[in-house]
Design a protein around this motif. Structure first.
Motif, PDB file in Angstrom:
ATOM      1  N   TRP A   1       0.755  -1.306   0.149  1.00  0.00           N
ATOM      2  CA  TRP A   1      -0.209   0.093   0.039  1.00  0.00           C
ATOM      3  C   TRP A   1       0.809   1.196  -0.009  1.00  0.00           C
ATOM      4  CZ3 TRP A   1      -1.576   3.048   4.486  1.00  0.00           C
ATOM      5  CH2 TRP A   1      -2.716   4.006   4.359  1.00  0.00           C
ATOM      6  N   SER A   2       1.689   1.467   1.107  1.00  0.00           N
ATOM      7  CA  SER A   2       2.465   2.331   0.935  1.00  0.00           C
ATOM      8  C   SER A   2       3.476   2.662   0.012  1.00  0.00           C
ATOM      9  CB  SER A   2       3.575   2.381   2.343  1.00  0.00           C
ATOM     10  OG  SER A   2       4.220   1.490   2.381  1.00  0.00           O
ATOM     11  N   PHE A   3       4.134   1.726  -0.647  1.00  0.00           N
ATOM     12  CA  PHE A   3       4.956   1.830  -1.829  1.00  0.00           C
ATOM     13  C   PHE A   3       4.398   2.101  -2.909  1.00  0.00           C
ATOM     14  CE2 PHE A   3       8.359   0.618   0.975  1.00  0.00           C
ATOM     15  CZ  PHE A   3       9.506   0.841   0.712  1.00  0.00           C
ATOM     16  N   THR A   4       3.071   1.473  -3.231  1.00  0.00           N
ATOM     17  CA  THR A   4       2.455   1.690  -4.504  1.00  0.00           C
ATOM     18  C   THR A   4       1.906   2.958  -4.731  1.00  0.00           C
ATOM     19  OG1 THR A   4       1.714  -0.928  -4.550  1.00  0.00           O
ATOM     20  CG2 THR A   4       0.324   0.881  -5.610  1.00  0.00           C
TER      21      THR A   4
ATOM     22  N   THR B   1       2.779   5.835  -2.802  1.00  0.00           N
ATOM     23  CA  THR B   1       3.763   6.963  -2.387  1.00  0.00           C
ATOM     24  C   THR B   1       4.766   6.955  -3.810  1.00  0.00           C
ATOM     25  OG1 THR B   1       3.832   6.484   0.032  1.00  0.00           O
ATOM     26  CG2 THR B   1       5.423   7.881  -1.125  1.00  0.00           C
ATOM     27  N   PHE B   2       5.064   5.887  -4.410  1.00  0.00           N
ATOM     28  CA  PHE B   2       5.984   6.040  -5.585  1.00  0.00           C
ATOM     29  C   PHE B   2       5.035   6.223  -6.798  1.00  0.00           C
ATOM     30  CE2 PHE B   2       9.066   3.985  -3.123  1.00  0.00           C
ATOM     31  CZ  PHE B   2      10.231   4.106  -3.763  1.00  0.00           C
ATOM     32  N   ALA B   3       3.760   6.006  -6.623  1.00  0.00           N
ATOM     33  CA  ALA B   3       3.044   6.558  -7.909  1.00  0.00           C
ATOM     34  C   ALA B   3       2.648   7.898  -7.924  1.00  0.00           C
ATOM     35  CB  ALA B   3       1.598   5.779  -7.853  1.00  0.00           C
ATOM     36  N   GLY B   4       2.424   8.491  -6.766  1.00  0.00           N
ATOM     37  CA  GLY B   4       2.280   9.897  -6.785  1.00  0.00           C
ATOM     38  C   GLY B   4       3.691  10.552  -6.991  1.00  0.00           C
ATOM     39  N   HIS B   5       4.828  10.211  -6.627  1.00  0.00           N
ATOM     40  CA  HIS B   5       6.010  10.768  -6.831  1.00  0.00           C
ATOM     41  C   HIS B   5       6.389  10.628  -8.396  1.00  0.00           C
ATOM     42  CE1 HIS B   5      10.052  12.203  -5.906  1.00  0.00           C
ATOM     43  NE2 HIS B   5      10.603  11.223  -6.656  1.00  0.00           N
ATOM     44  N   TYR B   6       6.686   9.610  -8.903  1.00  0.00           N
ATOM     45  CA  TYR B   6       6.783   9.429 -10.233  1.00  0.00           C
ATOM     46  C   TYR B   6       5.923   9.907 -11.389  1.00  0.00           C
ATOM     47  CZ  TYR B   6      11.012   7.600  -8.362  1.00  0.00           C
ATOM     48  OH  TYR B   6      12.240   7.421  -7.819  1.00  0.00           O
ATOM     49  N   LEU B   7       4.415   9.867 -11.089  1.00  0.00           N
ATOM     50  CA  LEU B   7       3.723  10.327 -11.939  1.00  0.00           C
ATOM     51  C   LEU B   7       3.881  11.875 -11.872  1.00  0.00           C
ATOM     52  CD1 LEU B   7       0.406   8.168 -11.416  1.00  0.00           C
ATOM     53  CD2 LEU B   7       1.988   8.305 -13.348  1.00  0.00           C
ATOM     54  N   TYR B   8       4.128  12.448 -10.986  1.00  0.00           N
ATOM     55  CA  TYR B   8       4.289  13.844 -10.791  1.00  0.00           C
ATOM     56  C   TYR B   8       5.583  14.320 -11.407  1.00  0.00           C
ATOM     57  CZ  TYR B   8       5.365  18.251  -8.954  1.00  0.00           C
ATOM     58  OH  TYR B   8       6.047  19.744  -8.976  1.00  0.00           O
ATOM     59  N   GLU B   9       6.430  13.479 -11.604  1.00  0.00           N
ATOM     60  CA  GLU B   9       7.777  13.988 -12.095  1.00  0.00           C
ATOM     61  C   GLU B   9       7.487  13.664 -13.642  1.00  0.00           C
ATOM     62  OE1 GLU B   9      11.079  11.999 -10.806  1.00  0.00           O
ATOM     63  OE2 GLU B   9      11.492  13.437  -9.445  1.00  0.00           O
ATOM     64  N   LEU B  10       6.624  12.664 -14.117  1.00  0.00           N
ATOM     65  CA  LEU B  10       6.348  12.379 -15.445  1.00  0.00           C
ATOM     66  C   LEU B  10       5.733  13.525 -16.205  1.00  0.00           C
ATOM     67  CD1 LEU B  10       6.426  10.505 -18.178  1.00  0.00           C
ATOM     68  CD2 LEU B  10       4.390   9.349 -16.938  1.00  0.00           C
ATOM     69  N   PHE B  11       4.442  13.659 -15.691  1.00  0.00           N
ATOM     70  CA  PHE B  11       3.600  15.050 -15.845  1.00  0.00           C
ATOM     71  C   PHE B  11       4.484  16.339 -16.031  1.00  0.00           C
ATOM     72  CE2 PHE B  11       0.459  11.950 -15.512  1.00  0.00           C
ATOM     73  CZ  PHE B  11      -0.686  12.310 -16.379  1.00  0.00           C
ATOM     74  N   LEU B  12       5.273  16.361 -14.868  1.00  0.00           N
ATOM     75  CA  LEU B  12       6.033  17.822 -14.936  1.00  0.00           C
ATOM     76  C   LEU B  12       7.264  17.991 -16.061  1.00  0.00           C
ATOM     77  CD1 LEU B  12       6.156  20.554 -13.348  1.00  0.00           C
ATOM     78  CD2 LEU B  12       8.054  19.504 -11.917  1.00  0.00           C
ATOM     79  N   TYR B  13       8.113  16.990 -16.204  1.00  0.00           N
ATOM     80  CA  TYR B  13       8.984  16.976 -17.230  1.00  0.00           C
ATOM     81  C   TYR B  13       8.632  16.586 -18.614  1.00  0.00           C
ATOM     82  CZ  TYR B  13      11.633  17.560 -12.833  1.00  0.00           C
ATOM     83  OH  TYR B  13      11.924  17.932 -11.500  1.00  0.00           O
TER      84      TYR B  13
END
Length: 226
Positions: A171-174, A176-188
């Motif tokens: 739960w925590s890794f799915t 948290t990591f989804a939020g972090h890396y999707l944010y970077e994907l959309f941003l960059y």
């Protein structure tokens, strides 16, 4: 002077960005909320999945005081801290269930306790057995009471701890990591800052995670009415 709006209590971003004076306390508040969802039996109204997703988006801010100087390590430590509090909360919930027996089923409803949620979690546990502890982590309301049910039915402690650890880590890794890396994907890649669309993200996650619970209730009502 800014007036406090009680509606902020239902906004995960409010907790993450919370400050006490000039001190950022978002991380500690987040960890307490994760614990409270299961450990205090009063967390069914608190933001869960959306909170973790936003933790991934705001991981840099949350980890400012204990940064390891590496983006991946910071998100990993954040996820581990969250899962640790989830595990602790589950253990407390199990203990409450084991000690209370059927008391909770006879307890009157109040502002922080709704018996109907206990019955829903019981049905969920009976359907999925031990694995319900893992699945419940991804379902609002159910994750609050599933550990209690496990304690009431005297689920073997070793199995409970095993499924609790697995469920909390997933739960925590799915989330948290989804939020972090999707944010970077959309941003960059797309030049879209998800922080500007937090309300839509929260609503989307709430709809996605509560849909299975709502669907189950609708099916149950249809069967009763036949």
């Amino acid at each position: 002077m800014n007036h406090f709006d009680w509606k902020q209590l239902f906004n995960p971003e409010f907790y993450i960005l919370l400050e006490l004076g000039s001190v950022k306390i978002g991380l500690y508040v987040v960890l307490f909320i994760v614990f409270a969802e299961t450990g205090l039996l009063a967390g069914f109204f608190l933001p869960g999945d959306s909170l973790l997703f936003l933790c991934g988006i705001y991981s840099q801010s949350l980890m400012t005081d204990i940064s390891l100087g590496n983006d991946f390590l910071n998100v990993t430590v954040l996820a581990l801290l969250i899962s640790g509090m989830g595990i602790l909360g589950n253990l407390i919930g199990y203990w409450v269930g084991a000690k209370s027996g059927d008391y909770l089923f006879n307890k009157e409803d109040n502002l922080l306790f709704k018996k109907k949620y206990l019955y829903q979690s019981k049905d969920f546990f009976e359907k999925y057995g031990n694995k319900a502890i893992v699945f419940a982590r991804f379902l609002p309301i159910v994750r609050t009471f599933a550990p209690v049910i496990a304690g009431i039915v005297k689920m073997e402690k070793k199995k409970f701890i095993y499924f609790t650890v697995v469920g909390s880590l997933l739960w925590s890794f799915t989330m948290t990591f989804a939020g972090h890396y999707l944010y970077e994907l959309f941003l960059y890649q797309f030049k879209i800052d998800l922080k500007h669309y937090i309300e839509y993200i929260v609503i989307g996650i709430i709809m996605l995670t509560t849909f299975p619970v709502v669907l189950k209730l609708l099916k149950k009502n249809v069967i009763k009415n036949k």
